[in-house]
Design an enzyme around this catalytic site. Structure first.
Site, PDB file in Angstrom:
ATOM      1  N   ASP A 210       0.742  -1.138  -0.322  1.00  0.00           N
ATOM      2  CA  ASP A 210       0.189   0.004   0.394  1.00  0.00           C
ATOM      3  C   ASP A 210       0.964   1.471  -0.060  1.00  0.00           C
ATOM      4  OD1 ASP A 210      -2.597   1.472   0.230  1.00  0.00           O
ATOM      5  OD2 ASP A 210      -2.326   1.324   2.248  1.00  0.00           O
ATOM      6  N   SER A 235      -7.277   5.378  -0.158  1.00  0.00           N
ATOM      7  CA  SER A 235      -6.773   4.405  -0.508  1.00  0.00           C
ATOM      8  C   SER A 235      -8.112   3.640  -0.387  1.00  0.00           C
ATOM      9  CB  SER A 235      -6.078   2.925  -0.618  1.00  0.00           C
ATOM     10  OG  SER A 235      -4.337   3.386  -0.273  1.00  0.00           O
ATOM     11  N   GLN A 285      -5.067  -2.014  -7.802  1.00  0.00           N
ATOM     12  CA  GLN A 285      -5.488  -0.599  -5.965  1.00  0.00           C
ATOM     13  C   GLN A 285      -6.545   0.402  -6.413  1.00  0.00           C
ATOM     14  OE1 GLN A 285      -3.750   1.921  -3.800  1.00  0.00           O
ATOM     15  NE2 GLN A 285      -3.398   0.223  -1.955  1.00  0.00           N
TER      16      GLN A 285
END
Length: 293
Positions: A210, A235, A285
């Site tokens: 991430d 995110s 993502q």
């Protein structure tokens, strides 16, 4: 073991409150909210704690997650695990992370016992060796004047101290104002030796995944990122597929690109390779990316 890495591993040693309920704490982050990779890694760790067999049992082969609310770094996070299925080959878990009585994160993960099968993969890209690239301690201070505050470099170094992460090319904050190909590659590994538990290595890779996955979106538009103040973002969702065994304390190449950004959202997709060329993980993502007005 490096003190920062030991602290990160301590975050993954969740307190067991009930049989399927765990409590975790947070560590410092660059922005005043819980780092998404930490929540994802802790949720995967909580799910793994309920899977029979320990380190020799099934390991995660995929996860799918949604970030629902910003996390409060000063409050504990409670993870509740739902045992969806225990099969002979596959085991499924659902995890909800809660703070202040509200869900902030949701994860579904599937675990599989090892078995033989068909085997093929794409070819690993050719990149410079990680030892030839500058460390964060060497590179970040060069760009201190591009960040939003005088302490951003120190906060970035502290937040990433547990991981040795090295950019193959220039990071977004180094070339802000110059649109580039929407591709970014970094080498990373844990800053110290890890135990042999394969589930722990998956959690460490989830944590790191991430950190930089939306960099290619920024590169495509010549944006420096959240630390330079020319965009704000977070995110939205995150998916990973674990293809082959790997160690997170050995060099891994994170090859990231962005095929699209539109409507205040940007998509990042990536592959993680072991140094000897095995495709270990695929990652996708989507995140909110907005230009301040």
């Amino acid at each position: 073991m490096d003190e920062a890495l030991d602290d990160l591993l301590d975050l993954l040693r969740l307190e067991r409150v009930e049989e399927d309920i765990f409590r975790g704490r947070s560590r410092s982050a660059v922005v005043p909210r819980v780092f998404g990779g930490q929540v994802a890694a802790q949720a995967l760790a909580a799910a793994g704690r309920t899977v029979p067999g320990g380190p020799d049992g099934p390991v995660a082969h995929s996860l799918h997650a949604y970030f629902l609310r910003m996390g409060d770094p000063d409050a504990p996070i409670v993870y509740t695990v739902d045992r969806i299925r225990d099969g002979r080959s596959f085991t499924a878990r659902r995890v909800v992370a809660v703070q202040h009585g509200k869900p902030i994160f949701h994860l579904s993960a599937s675990f599989q016992r090892y078995e033989d099968g068909l085997d093929h993969q794409a070819a690993m890209p050719s990149v410079p060796d990680p030892e030839t690239l500058p460390t964060a301690e060497e590179s970040l201070p060069r760009y201190a004047d591009r960040f939003t505050g005088p302490d951003v470099v120190d906060r970035l170094l502290e937040a990433r101290a547990a991981v040795d992460l090295r950019y193959v090319g220039a990071p977004p904050y180094a070339t802000a104002g110059e649109p580039r190909e929407p591709r970014s590659r970094v080498w990373f590994r844990a800053n110290g030796k890890l135990p042999d538990d394969p589930r722990l290595h998956l959690c460490l890779a989830t944590y790191v995944s991430d950190m930089t996955l939306l960099d290619p979106v920024l590169l495509a538009h010549g944006r420096g990122g959240w630390t330079t103040g020319d965009v704000v973002g977070a995110s939205l969702d995150h998916a990973m597929w674990f293809h082959r065994p790997f160690r997170a304390d050995e060099w891994l190449l994170y090859d990231q690109e962005s095929p699209s950004s539109w409507g205040g959202r940007g998509l990042g997709q990536a592959r993680i390779w072991t140094r000897d060329g095995r495709l270990a993980v695929s990652v996708v993502q989507e995140g909110v990316i907005r230009v301040p007005k």
